[in-house]
Design a protein around this motif. Structure first.
Motif, PDB file in Angstrom:
ATOM      1  N   SER A  12      36.803 -46.266 -73.212  1.00 17.04           N
ATOM      2  CA  SER A  12      35.402 -46.009 -72.856  1.00 17.04           C
ATOM      3  C   SER A  12      35.089 -46.354 -71.401  1.00 17.04           C
ATOM      4  O   SER A  12      33.973 -46.117 -70.942  1.00 17.04           O
ATOM      5  N   ALA A  13      36.057 -46.889 -70.657  1.00 15.62           N
ATOM      6  CA  ALA A  13      35.830 -47.226 -69.251  1.00 15.62           C
ATOM      7  C   ALA A  13      35.550 -45.951 -68.454  1.00 15.62           C
ATOM      8  O   ALA A  13      36.082 -44.880 -68.750  1.00 15.62           O
ATOM      9  N   ARG A  14      34.717 -46.058 -67.442  1.00 13.65           N
ATOM     10  CA  ARG A  14      34.330 -44.907 -66.625  1.00 13.65           C
ATOM     11  C   ARG A  14      35.207 -44.848 -65.377  1.00 13.65           C
ATOM     12  O   ARG A  14      35.457 -45.851 -64.731  1.00 13.65           O
ATOM     13  N   SER A  41      35.550 -47.247 -59.321  1.00  8.55           N
ATOM     14  CA  SER A  41      34.183 -47.318 -58.788  1.00  8.55           C
ATOM     15  C   SER A  41      33.982 -46.166 -57.816  1.00  8.55           C
ATOM     16  O   SER A  41      34.938 -45.655 -57.227  1.00  8.55           O
ATOM     17  N   TRP A  42      32.736 -45.775 -57.630  1.00 11.71           N
ATOM     18  CA  TRP A  42      32.482 -44.708 -56.654  1.00 11.71           C
ATOM     19  C   TRP A  42      32.682 -45.223 -55.237  1.00 11.71           C
ATOM     20  O   TRP A  42      32.978 -44.465 -54.323  1.00 11.71           O
ATOM     21  N   GLU A  43      32.564 -46.545 -55.028  1.00 15.64           N
ATOM     22  CA  GLU A  43      32.829 -47.113 -53.701  1.00 15.64           C
ATOM     23  C   GLU A  43      34.309 -46.933 -53.327  1.00 15.64           C
ATOM     24  O   GLU A  43      34.622 -46.585 -52.189  1.00 15.64           O
ATOM     25  N   PRO A  51      32.727 -39.300 -47.604  1.00 13.49           N
ATOM     26  CA  PRO A  51      31.597 -38.672 -48.289  1.00 13.49           C
ATOM     27  C   PRO A  51      32.061 -37.389 -48.982  1.00 13.49           C
ATOM     28  O   PRO A  51      32.706 -36.541 -48.359  1.00 13.49           O
ATOM     29  N   CYS A  52      31.790 -37.278 -50.256  1.00 15.34           N
ATOM     30  CA  CYS A  52      32.255 -36.106 -51.007  1.00 15.34           C
ATOM     31  C   CYS A  52      31.413 -35.950 -52.265  1.00 15.34           C
ATOM     32  O   CYS A  52      30.741 -36.880 -52.702  1.00 15.34           O
ATOM     33  N   ALA A  53      31.491 -34.766 -52.828  1.00 14.67           N
ATOM     34  CA  ALA A  53      30.902 -34.555 -54.148  1.00 14.67           C
ATOM     35  C   ALA A  53      31.805 -35.269 -55.143  1.00 14.67           C
ATOM     36  O   ALA A  53      33.026 -35.269 -54.997  1.00 14.67           O
ATOM     37  N   TRP A  54      31.200 -35.912 -56.131  1.00 14.34           N
ATOM     38  CA  TRP A  54      32.009 -36.662 -57.079  1.00 14.34           C
ATOM     39  C   TRP A  54      31.484 -36.476 -58.485  1.00 14.34           C
ATOM     40  O   TRP A  54      30.371 -35.995 -58.702  1.00 14.34           O
ATOM     41  N   ALA A  55      32.312 -36.851 -59.432  1.00 14.43           N
ATOM     42  CA  ALA A  55      31.941 -36.811 -60.844  1.00 14.43           C
ATOM     43  C   ALA A  55      32.577 -38.020 -61.512  1.00 14.43           C
ATOM     44  O   ALA A  55      33.417 -38.694 -60.911  1.00 14.43           O
ATOM     45  N   SER A  56      32.163 -38.286 -62.730  1.00 12.70           N
ATOM     46  CA  SER A  56      32.770 -39.384 -63.468  1.00 12.70           C
ATOM     47  C   SER A  56      32.883 -38.996 -64.935  1.00 12.70           C
ATOM     48  O   SER A  56      32.159 -38.131 -65.425  1.00 12.70           O
ATOM     49  N   THR A  57      33.794 -39.641 -65.604  1.00 14.84           N
ATOM     50  CA  THR A  57      33.995 -39.436 -67.033  1.00 14.84           C
ATOM     51  C   THR A  57      34.689 -40.663 -67.592  1.00 14.84           C
ATOM     52  O   THR A  57      35.134 -41.526 -66.843  1.00 14.84           O
ATOM     53  N   THR A  58      34.781 -40.725 -68.892  1.00 16.35           N
ATOM     54  CA  THR A  58      35.478 -41.845 -69.515  1.00 16.35           C
ATOM     55  C   THR A  58      36.982 -41.603 -69.459  1.00 16.35           C
ATOM     56  O   THR A  58      37.441 -40.465 -69.305  1.00 16.35           O
ATOM     57  N   VAL A  59      37.738 -42.660 -69.616  1.00 14.18           N
ATOM     58  CA  VAL A  59      39.201 -42.552 -69.653  1.00 14.18           C
ATOM     59  C   VAL A  59      39.608 -41.616 -70.786  1.00 14.18           C
ATOM     60  O   VAL A  59      40.464 -40.746 -70.609  1.00 14.18           O
ATOM     61  N   GLU A  60      38.990 -41.777 -71.941  1.00  9.18           N
ATOM     62  CA  GLU A  60      39.334 -40.941 -73.094  1.00  9.18           C
ATOM     63  C   GLU A  60      39.131 -39.459 -72.789  1.00  9.18           C
ATOM     64  O   GLU A  60      39.999 -38.633 -73.069  1.00  9.18           O
ATOM     65  N   ASP A  61      37.992 -39.110 -72.194  1.00  8.77           N
ATOM     66  CA  ASP A  61      37.737 -37.705 -71.861  1.00  8.77           C
ATOM     67  C   ASP A  61      38.674 -37.220 -70.764  1.00  8.77           C
ATOM     68  O   ASP A  61      39.149 -36.081 -70.804  1.00  8.77           O
ATOM     69  N   LEU A  62      38.950 -38.063 -69.782  1.00 10.89           N
ATOM     70  CA  LEU A  62      39.844 -37.669 -68.691  1.00 10.89           C
ATOM     71  C   LEU A  62      41.214 -37.287 -69.236  1.00 10.89           C
ATOM     72  O   LEU A  62      41.779 -36.263 -68.849  1.00 10.89           O
ATOM     73  N   VAL A  63      41.737 -38.090 -70.139  1.00 13.09           N
ATOM     74  CA  VAL A  63      43.053 -37.820 -70.715  1.00 13.09           C
ATOM     75  C   VAL A  63      43.069 -36.461 -71.404  1.00 13.09           C
ATOM     76  O   VAL A  63      44.041 -35.721 -71.317  1.00 13.09           O
ATOM     77  N   GLU A  64      41.986 -36.107 -72.064  1.00 13.46           N
ATOM     78  CA  GLU A  64      41.904 -34.812 -72.742  1.00 13.46           C
ATOM     79  C   GLU A  64      41.727 -33.654 -71.767  1.00 13.46           C
ATOM     80  O   GLU A  64      42.167 -32.540 -72.033  1.00 13.46           O
TER      81      GLU A  64
END
Length: 102
Positions: A12-14, A41-43, A51-64
């Motif tokens: 569940s980590a982002r 972290s976004w930092e 500087p860039c466009a960014w996104a985030s997701t959980t570890v579980e979703d990233l793996v999929e």
């Protein structure tokens, strides 16, 4: 914390990553094979990509979501960079029972 609880927390980590113009990931070719740099972290992402466009997701979703054969490299500029082991995140009910979990 039990092993199954640690795995659940990790899943569940982002994670944060640079978002390309088209849906998908920026894949970097390395001597060890293709990887997607991701950050805790976004930092840290900003230090890597500026500087860039960014996104985030959980570890579980990233793996999929990662294409087959592409691995995630977590915090590549950090002191504890590591390749995300998707197989280690997979657990089944029988594994939980073997490990003493529910």
């Amino acid at each position: 914390m039990s092993r199954s609880e640690r795995l659940a927390a990790l899943r569940s980590a982002r994670l944060y990553f640079q978002r390309p113009d088209e849906p998908g990931f920026f894949v970097c070719e390395t001597e060890e094979g293709p990887v997607v740099p991701v950050f805790t972290s976004w930092e840290a992402l900003g230090l890597f990509a500026g500087p860039c466009a960014w996104a985030s997701t959980t570890v579980e979703d990233l793996v999929e979501l990662l294409p087959e054969g592409v691995r995630a490299l977590v915090d590549p500029l950090g002191p504890r960079a590591f390749v995300l082991n998707a197989e280690a995140l997979e657990t089944t009910d029988t594994q939980g029972e073997r490990d003493g979990g529910a």
